[in-house]
Design a protein around this motif. Structure first.
Motif, PDB file in Angstrom:
ATOM      1  N   ALA A   1       2.359  -5.025  -9.537  1.00 12.14           N
ATOM      2  CA  ALA A   1       2.656  -3.786 -10.040  1.00 12.14           C
ATOM      3  C   ALA A   1       1.750  -2.547  -9.658  1.00 12.14           C
ATOM      4  N   ALA A   2       0.382  -2.901  -9.727  1.00 15.56           N
ATOM      5  CA  ALA A   2      -0.644  -1.949  -9.349  1.00 15.56           C
ATOM      6  C   ALA A   2      -0.199  -1.641  -7.848  1.00 15.56           C
ATOM      7  N   GLU A   3      -0.305  -2.610  -6.858  1.00 15.74           N
ATOM      8  CA  GLU A   3       0.109  -2.326  -5.369  1.00 15.74           C
ATOM      9  C   GLU A   3       1.343  -1.616  -5.256  1.00 15.74           C
ATOM     10  N   ALA A   4       2.366  -1.517  -6.220  1.00 17.82           N
ATOM     11  CA  ALA A   4       3.331  -0.655  -6.106  1.00 17.82           C
ATOM     12  C   ALA A   4       3.124   0.701  -6.290  1.00 17.82           C
ATOM     13  N   LEU A   5       2.328   0.714  -7.781  1.00 21.36           N
ATOM     14  CA  LEU A   5       1.910   2.114  -8.245  1.00 21.36           C
ATOM     15  C   LEU A   5       1.517   2.926  -7.269  1.00 21.36           C
ATOM     16  N   PHE A   6       0.062   2.338  -6.597  1.00 17.01           N
ATOM     17  CA  PHE A   6      -0.553   3.079  -5.653  1.00 17.01           C
ATOM     18  C   PHE A   6      -0.301   2.960  -4.265  1.00 17.01           C
ATOM     19  N   GLY A   7       0.737   2.041  -3.844  1.00 20.31           N
ATOM     20  CA  GLY A   7       1.196   2.239  -2.393  1.00 20.31           C
ATOM     21  C   GLY A   7       0.158   1.475  -1.534  1.00 20.31           C
ATOM     22  N   MET A   8      -0.468   0.288  -2.171  1.00 23.85           N
ATOM     23  CA  MET A   8      -1.350  -0.184  -1.299  1.00 23.85           C
ATOM     24  C   MET A   8      -1.150  -1.632  -1.477  1.00 23.85           C
ATOM     25  N   ASP A   9      -1.747  -2.565  -0.555  1.00 25.58           N
ATOM     26  CA  ASP A   9      -1.511  -4.123  -0.590  1.00 25.58           C
ATOM     27  C   ASP A   9      -2.839  -4.316  -1.413  1.00 25.58           C
ATOM     28  N   ALA A  10      -3.030  -5.706  -1.680  1.00 28.16           N
ATOM     29  CA  ALA A  10      -4.210  -5.984  -2.360  1.00 28.16           C
ATOM     30  C   ALA A  10      -5.626  -5.766  -1.350  1.00 28.16           C
ATOM     31  N   ALA A  11      -5.412  -6.228  -0.327  1.00 32.91           N
ATOM     32  CA  ALA A  11      -6.537  -5.888   0.875  1.00 32.91           C
ATOM     33  C   ALA A  11      -6.892  -4.415   0.536  1.00 32.91           C
ATOM     34  N   ALA A  12      -5.925  -3.407   0.634  1.00 33.55           N
ATOM     35  CA  ALA A  12      -6.248  -2.162   0.599  1.00 33.55           C
ATOM     36  C   ALA A  12      -6.872  -1.628  -0.553  1.00 33.55           C
ATOM     37  N   LEU A  13      -6.486  -2.280  -1.663  1.00 36.75           N
ATOM     38  CA  LEU A  13      -6.894  -1.817  -2.834  1.00 36.75           C
ATOM     39  C   LEU A  13      -8.242  -2.261  -3.205  1.00 36.75           C
ATOM     40  N   SER A  14      -8.661  -3.442  -2.910  1.00 36.25           N
ATOM     41  CA  SER A  14     -10.110  -4.135  -2.946  1.00 36.25           C
ATOM     42  C   SER A  14     -11.100  -3.170  -2.459  1.00 36.25           C
ATOM     43  N   GLY A  15     -11.908  -2.946  -3.461  1.00 32.83           N
ATOM     44  CA  GLY A  15     -13.234  -1.882  -3.245  1.00 32.83           C
ATOM     45  C   GLY A  15     -12.971  -0.772  -3.395  1.00 32.83           C
ATOM     46  N   GLN A  16     -11.722  -0.209  -3.744  1.00 33.86           N
ATOM     47  CA  GLN A  16     -11.471   1.246  -3.904  1.00 33.86           C
ATOM     48  C   GLN A  16     -12.104   1.623  -5.426  1.00 33.86           C
ATOM     49  N   ALA A  17     -12.334   2.845  -5.548  1.00 35.53           N
ATOM     50  CA  ALA A  17     -13.291   3.420  -6.875  1.00 35.53           C
ATOM     51  C   ALA A  17     -11.958   3.704  -7.749  1.00 35.53           C
ATOM     52  N   ALA A  18     -11.991   3.160  -8.605  1.00 38.93           N
ATOM     53  CA  ALA A  18     -10.692   3.324  -9.831  1.00 38.93           C
ATOM     54  C   ALA A  18     -10.748   4.615 -10.150  1.00 38.93           C
ATOM     55  N   ALA A  19     -11.786   5.202 -10.304  1.00 40.44           N
ATOM     56  CA  ALA A  19     -11.805   6.528 -10.905  1.00 40.44           C
ATOM     57  C   ALA A  19     -10.976   7.493  -9.823  1.00 40.44           C
ATOM     58  N   ALA A  20     -11.405   7.282  -8.453  1.00 42.14           N
ATOM     59  CA  ALA A  20     -10.632   8.090  -7.522  1.00 42.14           C
ATOM     60  C   ALA A  20      -9.043   7.755  -7.568  1.00 42.14           C
ATOM     61  N   LEU A  21      -8.619   6.349  -7.827  1.00 41.80           N
ATOM     62  CA  LEU A  21      -7.431   6.197  -8.015  1.00 41.80           C
ATOM     63  C   LEU A  21      -6.539   6.880  -9.135  1.00 41.80           C
ATOM     64  N   LEU A  22      -7.322   6.867 -10.190  1.00 37.50           N
ATOM     65  CA  LEU A  22      -6.907   7.608 -11.297  1.00 37.50           C
ATOM     66  C   LEU A  22      -6.857   9.312 -11.347  1.00 37.50           C
ATOM     67  N   GLY A  23      -7.681   9.579 -10.549  1.00 38.60           N
ATOM     68  CA  GLY A  23      -8.110  11.183 -10.180  1.00 38.60           C
ATOM     69  C   GLY A  23      -8.889  11.738 -11.314  1.00 38.60           C
ATOM     70  N   VAL A  24      -9.912  10.911 -11.806  1.00 36.30           N
ATOM     71  CA  VAL A  24     -10.657  11.240 -13.031  1.00 36.30           C
ATOM     72  C   VAL A  24     -12.299  11.139 -12.569  1.00 36.30           C
ATOM     73  N   PRO A  25     -13.125  11.770 -13.011  1.00 36.14           N
ATOM     74  CA  PRO A  25     -14.719  11.625 -12.725  1.00 36.14           C
ATOM     75  C   PRO A  25     -15.161  10.262 -12.921  1.00 36.14           C
ATOM     76  N   ALA A  26     -15.908   9.850 -12.098  1.00 34.20           N
ATOM     77  CA  ALA A  26     -16.506   8.607 -12.487  1.00 34.20           C
ATOM     78  C   ALA A  26     -17.072   8.038 -13.855  1.00 34.20           C
ATOM     79  N   GLU A  27     -17.845   9.445 -14.339  1.00 32.94           N
ATOM     80  CA  GLU A  27     -18.153   9.179 -15.652  1.00 32.94           C
ATOM     81  C   GLU A  27     -17.356   8.863 -16.817  1.00 32.94           C
ATOM     82  N   ARG A  28     -16.033   9.115 -16.531  1.00 33.14           N
ATOM     83  CA  ARG A  28     -14.881   8.982 -17.561  1.00 33.14           C
ATOM     84  C   ARG A  28     -14.550   7.542 -17.609  1.00 33.14           C
ATOM     85  N   LEU A  29     -14.963   6.798 -16.689  1.00 32.09           N
ATOM     86  CA  LEU A  29     -14.820   5.528 -16.720  1.00 32.09           C
ATOM     87  C   LEU A  29     -15.969   4.417 -17.112  1.00 32.09           C
ATOM     88  N   GLN A  30     -16.552   4.644 -18.356  1.00 26.11           N
ATOM     89  CA  GLN A  30     -17.720   4.310 -18.779  1.00 26.11           C
ATOM     90  C   GLN A  30     -17.569   3.963 -20.284  1.00 26.11           C
TER      91      GLN A  30
END
Length: 524
Positions: free
Chosen positions: A199-228
């Motif tokens: 479901a996450a792959e479909a939401l972001f339009g990326m397969d597992a390999a492309a998702l791996s290593g991505q910054a979650a904050a960037a995927l959500l469009g929020v500053p990194a400090e909000r994911l603490q």
């Protein structure tokens, strides 16, 4: 001596191993056979001490699979938590009166070493002889080693079962995650994606390999400090808009801490709320339309009612000559008819808005037949314009559609009535049909074209609004609800409507209707 708490724990460990009452296994039988030969005894056992019985996982020289544990040698061995050696049972006051000594199998010698698993003595590996004998230190060391081998075999079984349960649990968790409609991302301590479900792959339009290593904050469009998330606090909840392959999506995210293999991870659960919020906004807009509709409706109803009351009051209070009286009665009749028509249209809109079972009923219909019926009804209502009506494309290979025939015909008749009303007698009004694909979906298109007065862009923008009437033809009557009914009917059918018009150049209303699912799949 063990306490009652120790005994309870010992029994719990034994039961958790799931070894009681299982089938014989060669790996244990091999050890008991070897022990009987090594020590020269007629009987050897892997004896498990249950709450009220001794159950033998393996035995040599003894015909029964279990015996009562009361006053047994093995029970004494596990309770003293050490090797028990009885060289002559008849001379040992603890066992001299035991039925195993006085009767079958005539026990004289016993040596048993507790089997320890997970810190609990679950039974003994023991030797039994029918004659008294000594047991040297070398023999004791060998018995300890054999008991340790048995304990290792039991522990290995437990480990295999635990691993199998873990694999099963992991498989169940993977299956659950794969079928969850919500997106789930596993993040490392730095907030980078480690893994995600489909479901996450479909939401972001990326397969597992492309998702791996991505910054979650960037995927959500929020500053990194909000994911603490704060340590010890509950899930951190966020409202975000994410960029996906189908465009921006509104989501609700919940971030929680999780420890896996001693390392800190974060679990990000993402719920797509775009459809829910769109539905809520649509409901709010519909409610606002209803309020505006009823505010205008009160005015529209008041106008003919005022005429009816005013002219009827004149008839009641004054005497008029027959001609004037008939004229006043004609006005009252006209306004009454207008009022009834208005109320009927308002009720039609209310029924459509309520969406009861009758409104939801659908049937597979052929569009040419429906168009023919609509054109015939329009010609009956305006016989002087019957010759102006023409149908084209009736023999086109049109896919069947799923519709409420009465409602769809009502909408088509209204569109035809408008085309006739706003065009001059003798000018053609045509209905053209053809197969059409819209946004990848198969369907049918019909276009109603007139050569009438047309509309300015400002009027086109408002033509479907309730009670709206264009001002160019004040001589033409109407309540301004007909096209509102058309819009509601077509919307309920998943149809699309487009209008092309220019003042003095006529109007073309194009309606697209989706084909039935079976027909759409066949078209592919």
């Amino acid at each position: 001596m063990s306490t009652s708490l120790d005994e309870a724990r010992r029994l719990r460990v034994l039961l958790d191993l799931n070894i009681l009452d299982t089938a014989a296994e060669e790996r244990f039988d091999r050890i008991t056979r070897m022990a009987a030969r090594l020590f020269g005894v007629p009987m050897a056992f892997v004896s498990l001490v249950d709450a009220d019985r001794l159950w033998f996982k393996s035995q040599v020289g003894f015909p029964f699979s279990e015996t009562p544990s009361d006053k047994s040698f093995c029970l004494h061995a596990v309770q003293q938590d050490g090797m028990l050696v009885v060289c002559d049972a008849r001379a040992d006051e603890r066992f001299a009166a035991s039925p195993h000594v006085t009767g079958f199998p005539q026990v004289r010698f016993y040596a048993g070493m507790p089997i320890a698993v997970n810190g609990a003595c679950i039974g003994t590996f023991c030797l039994v002889d029918t004659v008294a004998r000594e047991f040297a230190e070398e023999d004791r060391a060998m018995l300890r080693d054999l008991a340790a081998v048995v304990a290792n075999e039991v522990a290995a079984t437990a480990l295999q079962e635990a691993q199998a349960r873990q694999r099963s649990s992991e498989a169940a968790l993977r299956t659950l995650l794969e079928h969850l409609p919500d997106s789930v991302l596993l993040l490392d301590g730095a907030g980078a994606v480690v893994a995600g479900n489909p479901a996450a792959e479909a939401l972001f339009g990326m397969d597992a390999a492309a998702l791996s290593g991505q910054a979650a904050a960037a995927l959500l469009g929020v500053p990194a400090e909000r994911l603490q998330p704060e340590p010890g606090a509950g899930p951190l909840r966020l409202d975000c808009t994410v960029a996906g392959p189908g465009g921006p999506r509104q989501v609700e995210a919940a971030l929680s801490r999780l420890e896996i293999d001693g390392r800190a991870h974060l679990v990000l659960a993402i719920h797509d709320v775009s459809a829910r919020r769109a539905a809520l906004e649509a409901a709010q807009a519909a409610e606002e339309r209803r309020r505006a509709y009823f505010r205008t409706a009160t005015h529209e109803l008041r106008t003919p009612m005022a005429s009816i009351l005013g002219f009827s009051e004149l008839l009641v209070k004054r005497d008029f000559d027959p001609a004037t009286g008939r004229e006043l009665l004609g006005i009252i009749h006209t306004q009454s008819t207008r009022l009834v028509d208005l109320i009927n249209q308002m009720l039609e809109l209310a029924r459509l808005d309520a969406g009861g079972p009758d409104e939801q009923r659908r049937a597979v219909i052929a569009l040419p037949a429906l168009v023919a019926a609509s054109v015939s009804a329009a010609a009956t209502r305006a016989p002087e314009r019957a010759a102006d009506l023409a149908v084209r494309g009736a023999d086109a290979p049109l896919a069947p559609i799923l519709a409420n025939p009465q409602r769809l015909q009502q909408a088509l008749e209204q569109l035809l009535a408008n085309a006739l009303r706003f065009s001059q007698p003798g000018s053609a009004v045509t209905v053209a049909m053809a197969p059409a694909v819209r946004e990848g979906r198969a369907g049918a298109m019909l276009a109603i074209r007139d050569q009438g007065i047309g509309m300015a862009p400002a009027h086109q923008a408002r033509m479907f609004d309730a009670f709206y009437r264009a001002g160019e033809r004040p001589d033409l009557e109407g309540h301004g609800l007909g096209l509102t009914l058309v819009r509601e009917v077509l919307g309920a059918h998943g149809a699309a409507i487009e209008v092309a018009s220019r003042p003095g150049a006529g109007t073309t209303v194009t309606v697209w209707l989706p084909a039935t699912q079976d027909a759409a799949e066949g078209a592919r």
